[in-house]
Design an enzyme around this catalytic site. Structure first.
Site, PDB file in Angstrom:
ATOM      1  N   ASN A   1     -10.195  -0.179  -0.253  1.00 37.22           N
ATOM      2  CA  ASN A   1      -8.731  -0.131  -0.184  1.00 37.22           C
ATOM      3  C   ASN A   1      -8.180  -0.736  -1.472  1.00 37.22           C
ATOM      4  OD1 ASN A   1      -6.002  -0.537   0.295  1.00 37.22           O
ATOM      5  ND2 ASN A   1      -6.274  -1.270   2.393  1.00 37.22           N
TER       6      ASN A   1
ATOM      7  N   HIS B   1      -3.140   7.134   2.200  1.00 41.08           N
ATOM      8  CA  HIS B   1      -3.582   5.853   1.658  1.00 41.08           C
ATOM      9  C   HIS B   1      -5.013   5.604   2.111  1.00 41.08           C
ATOM     10  CE1 HIS B   1      -4.085   1.706   0.808  1.00 41.08           C
ATOM     11  NE2 HIS B   1      -3.858   1.272   2.028  1.00 41.08           N
TER      12      HIS B   1
ATOM     13  N   CYS C   1       0.803  -1.219   0.000  1.00 43.80           N
ATOM     14  CA  CYS C   1       0.000   0.000   0.000  1.00 43.80           C
ATOM     15  C   CYS C   1       0.840   1.276   0.000  1.00 43.80           C
ATOM     16  CB  CYS C   1      -0.956   0.006   1.192  1.00 43.80           C
ATOM     17  SG  CYS C   1      -2.067  -1.425   1.226  1.00 43.80           S
TER      18      CYS C   1
END
Length: 327
Positions: A284, A254, A122
């Site tokens: 996500n 993020h 990520c």
């Protein structure tokens, strides 16, 4: 003359299949797994996500996003002399040939420029952007296509409601070019391999695959780490740039969990209105989440030229980092 790198184009792509929390809950209920829209939203802030079609690969999503970034930048594919793709879900098992090389081929680039993948989960886009900045500042490359692309739906265990409801697929891209004007002002990258087991895909390779081929996440441990490091790395990056928290016009963290994101904004003294949020609609998307959010805010007019944008990510490895850019 001081050489800088500057973002001159952004692009993004989401697969056509949009799945709401209720639709996903209904699909899981048919398998005897209980969840709900309220359960997902309360814990993550996610309302929907997109899943790639069976024949779509990370490179396909990446090419769509890259094409839009090139159009905004007013460039042709052969103007690009380096492609960096951040992805944890590459086209090929074993990670070669690199997804970056496949993207180069699909874009029709024939100038023999470099192409490479970056794996920091990520945090991947932040790592890739910082790497591209270093190449440009060193005078090695002039126009770099930086992409985050993921098809996380392929590595989700749809029998585990704690993870399968959180992730989605997508891609985001930027064109980063050499400039005499300040663009990327500072960056900071970190990793701590001692925590590699709290977010991983425990499938090993030693002549043959072994282990579980699905994402594993220790949610509470990841939450604790994320909250701890994101404020620190943002302040570290600001210090490198000689700037204050109040000079941040936009925060793009993020897009993993709205509670983590909101907590980071508060610690940086930023109102929620200065944080770009797309996690509610995208879920996500790992390395794709920051460039997806960046492109959304650029195209709807929130982010304007001359504004300071802080991008920061945290992910498996354990990795984290931040990039401060003047757009």
């Amino acid at each position: 003359m001081t050489l800088y790198s500057k973002i001159i184009g952004t692009g993004s792509y989401l697969p056509e299949q949009r799945v709401t929390n209720q639709e996903l809950a209904d699909q899981l209920a048919a398998k005897g797994i209980e969840t709900s829209d309220e359960w997902i939203t309360t814990r993550s802030g996610i309302a929907a996500r997109h899943f790639a079609a069976p024949d779509q690969k990370s490179s396909d999503l990446a090419v769509n996003a890259a094409t839009k970034a090139l159009e905004m930048a007013g460039m042709q594919p052969n103007d690009i002399d380096l492609i960096i793709v951040a992805s944890s879900t590459p086209d090929f098992f074993g990670s070669f040939p690199s997804t970056a090389c496949i993207v180069q081929q699909k874009l029709g680039i024939t100038n023999n420029g470099a192409a490479v993948d970056v794996q920091a989960v990520c945090s991947g886009f932040v790592y890739a952007l910082s790497t591209a900045d270093a190449f440009i500042r060193a005078g090695v490359h002039k126009n770099v296509l930086v992409i985050g692309a993921e098809v996380f739906s392929r590595i989700l265990d749809f029998n585990d409601r704690t993870t399968c409801v959180l992730f989605g697929d997508g891609a985001g891209a930027v064109v980063l070019s050499a400039s005499q004007e300040p663009g990327i002002l500072a960056s900071a990258l970190h990793a701590d391999g001692r925590h590699s087991d709290i977010l991983c895909m425990p499938n090993t390779f030693a002549g043959a695959t072994a282990g579980e081929a699905y994402l594993y996440m220790d949610g509470p441990a990841v939450f604790k780490m994320a909250v701890s490091v994101l404020e620190k790395v943002a302040n570290e990056t600001l210090e490198k740039a000689g700037m204050q928290q109040s000079e941040i016009d936009w925060l793009i963290p993020h897009q993993a969990n709205l509670r983590i994101m909101s907590g980071t904004a508060r610690k940086l003294g930023l109102p929620m209105e200065k944080m770009v949020v797309t996690v509610d609609q995208h879920g996500n998307t790992s390395a794709a989440s920051i460039p997806l959010a960046l492109d959304a805010a650029v195209r709807d007019g929130r982010i304007q030229r001359g504004q300071n944008v802080m991008m920061e990510g945290v992910g498996g490895g354990f990795t984290w980092g931040a990039v401060l850019t003047r757009f």
